[in-house]
Design a protein around this motif. Sequence first.
Motif, PDB file in Angstrom:
ATOM      1  N   ASP A  88       0.070   0.550   7.019  1.00  6.56           N
ATOM      2  CA  ASP A  88       0.364  -0.289   7.359  1.00  6.56           C
ATOM      3  C   ASP A  88      -0.899  -0.617   5.182  1.00  6.56           C
ATOM      4  OD1 ASP A  88      -1.440   1.777   6.903  1.00  6.56           O
ATOM      5  OD2 ASP A  88      -3.614   1.247   7.580  1.00  6.56           O
ATOM      6  N   TYR A  89       0.694  -0.201   4.182  1.00  7.40           N
ATOM      7  CA  TYR A  89       0.373  -0.829   2.972  1.00  7.40           C
ATOM      8  C   TYR A  89       1.025  -1.441   2.984  1.00  7.40           C
ATOM      9  CZ  TYR A  89      -3.793   2.290   1.738  1.00  7.40           C
ATOM     10  OH  TYR A  89      -4.892   3.029   2.190  1.00  7.40           O
ATOM     11  N   VAL A  90       1.793  -1.514   3.457  1.00  3.53           N
ATOM     12  CA  VAL A  90       3.811  -2.940   3.278  1.00  3.53           C
ATOM     13  C   VAL A  90       3.188  -4.587   3.602  1.00  3.53           C
ATOM     14  CG1 VAL A  90       5.875  -3.083   3.235  1.00  3.53           C
ATOM     15  CG2 VAL A  90       4.517  -1.126   2.698  1.00  3.53           C
ATOM     16  N   CYS A  91       3.220  -4.986   2.906  1.00  4.03           N
ATOM     17  CA  CYS A  91       3.343  -6.688   3.830  1.00  4.03           C
ATOM     18  C   CYS A  91       3.995  -7.408   3.339  1.00  4.03           C
ATOM     19  CB  CYS A  91       1.344  -6.652   3.257  1.00  4.03           C
ATOM     20  SG  CYS A  91       1.373  -8.444   4.061  1.00  4.03           S
ATOM     21  N   ARG A  92       4.403  -8.406   4.609  1.00  3.23           N
ATOM     22  CA  ARG A  92       5.685  -9.466   4.045  1.00  3.23           C
ATOM     23  C   ARG A  92       4.850 -11.127   4.042  1.00  3.23           C
ATOM     24  NH1 ARG A  92       7.246  -8.639   8.258  1.00  3.23           N
ATOM     25  NH2 ARG A  92       8.790  -7.160   8.258  1.00  3.23           N
ATOM     26  N   LEU A 117       3.129   6.355   1.252  1.00  4.30           N
ATOM     27  CA  LEU A 117       2.509   7.129   0.650  1.00  4.30           C
ATOM     28  C   LEU A 117       1.190   7.586  -0.275  1.00  4.30           C
ATOM     29  CD1 LEU A 117       5.943   9.473   0.951  1.00  4.30           C
ATOM     30  CD2 LEU A 117       3.953   9.919   2.532  1.00  4.30           C
ATOM     31  N   ALA A 118       1.861   7.414  -1.064  1.00  3.74           N
ATOM     32  CA  ALA A 118       0.095   6.917  -2.612  1.00  3.74           C
ATOM     33  C   ALA A 118      -0.931   5.189  -2.225  1.00  3.74           C
ATOM     34  CB  ALA A 118       0.859   5.607  -3.733  1.00  3.74           C
ATOM     35  N   LYS A 119      -0.644   5.339  -0.818  1.00  2.00           N
ATOM     36  CA  LYS A 119      -1.805   4.452  -0.458  1.00  2.00           C
ATOM     37  C   LYS A 119      -2.196   3.194  -1.593  1.00  2.00           C
ATOM     38  CE  LYS A 119      -4.121   7.333   2.177  1.00  2.00           C
ATOM     39  NZ  LYS A 119      -5.258   8.015   3.074  1.00  2.00           N
ATOM     40  N   THR A 120      -0.858   2.534  -2.013  1.00  2.00           N
ATOM     41  CA  THR A 120      -0.562   1.134  -2.784  1.00  2.00           C
ATOM     42  C   THR A 120      -0.160   0.661  -2.383  1.00  2.00           C
ATOM     43  OG1 THR A 120      -0.438   2.916  -4.875  1.00  2.00           O
ATOM     44  CG2 THR A 120      -0.225   0.480  -4.857  1.00  2.00           C
ATOM     45  N   PRO A 121      -0.886  -0.781  -1.860  1.00  2.40           N
ATOM     46  CA  PRO A 121       0.233  -2.457  -1.501  1.00  2.40           C
ATOM     47  C   PRO A 121       1.193  -2.671  -2.204  1.00  2.40           C
ATOM     48  CG  PRO A 121      -3.167  -2.371  -1.786  1.00  2.40           C
ATOM     49  CD  PRO A 121      -2.295  -1.629  -2.804  1.00  2.40           C
ATOM     50  N   LEU A 122       1.700  -2.880  -0.814  1.00  4.11           N
ATOM     51  CA  LEU A 122       3.314  -3.238  -1.465  1.00  4.11           C
ATOM     52  C   LEU A 122       3.546  -4.587  -0.583  1.00  4.11           C
ATOM     53  CD1 LEU A 122       5.986  -3.238  -2.417  1.00  4.11           C
ATOM     54  CD2 LEU A 122       6.859  -1.908  -0.101  1.00  4.11           C
ATOM     55  N   ILE A 123       3.551  -5.739  -1.632  1.00  3.07           N
ATOM     56  CA  ILE A 123       3.730  -7.129  -0.763  1.00  3.07           C
ATOM     57  C   ILE A 123       5.500  -7.733  -1.051  1.00  3.07           C
ATOM     58  CG2 ILE A 123       3.020  -9.169  -0.931  1.00  3.07           C
ATOM     59  CD1 ILE A 123       0.204  -8.451  -2.727  1.00  3.07           C
ATOM     60  N   LEU A 124       5.345  -7.931   0.091  1.00  2.00           N
ATOM     61  CA  LEU A 124       7.607  -8.565  -0.328  1.00  2.00           C
ATOM     62  C   LEU A 124       7.079 -10.102   0.225  1.00  2.00           C
ATOM     63  CD1 LEU A 124       7.982  -5.452   2.361  1.00  2.00           C
ATOM     64  CD2 LEU A 124       8.523  -5.422  -0.228  1.00  2.00           C
ATOM     65  N   PRO A 125       8.050 -10.839  -0.746  1.00  2.00           N
ATOM     66  CA  PRO A 125       7.865 -12.095  -0.524  1.00  2.00           C
ATOM     67  C   PRO A 125       9.331 -12.785   0.032  1.00  2.00           C
ATOM     68  CG  PRO A 125       8.458 -10.789  -3.034  1.00  2.00           C
ATOM     69  CD  PRO A 125       7.548  -9.822  -2.177  1.00  2.00           C
TER      70      PRO A 125
END
Length: 144
Positions: free
Chosen positions: A74-78, A54-62
């Motif tokens: 598309d801002y959520v990356c694994r 919602l905030a258009k902030t990239p989230l990187i999931l380790p």
Amino acid sequence: MKGFKLNLIVRDNSGSPVATSEVVSGLINENQVLAVIGPITSTNAAAAGTVAQLAKTPLILPVATSPYVTEIGDYVCRICFTDPLQSKALAEFSRKHLLSERTAVIFEKGSSYSEKLAEFYVSQFQDMGERWFSPKGSRTAQRA
């Protein structure tokens, strides 16, 4: 990093999806971070992903392995392997290297991670035309 100074901000989400949403919201809105790394579990990653998307902030999931967390947007990356991919590798190893023709699956009831991993494994094993015993779930022993 290339002449830019990076600041590491560490927060505790207490393992709670509600707290995770609050923490990620604070990092984005108050600290104005450029990206968020974490959280660890898929349940908390889903909570963080909703806020980050919602905030258009990239989230990187380790290490969040659920295949569904990156479907948030598309801002959520694994950056790790998914549960289905791990399950497929384990099923292939069981069949091809251990020469197993049937298998038993034991998992922890009430743990969405354990239940889904068992489900994916059984599905992969069956797709290879093999037999399996009914999955058996057990509850984690409570400590006194």
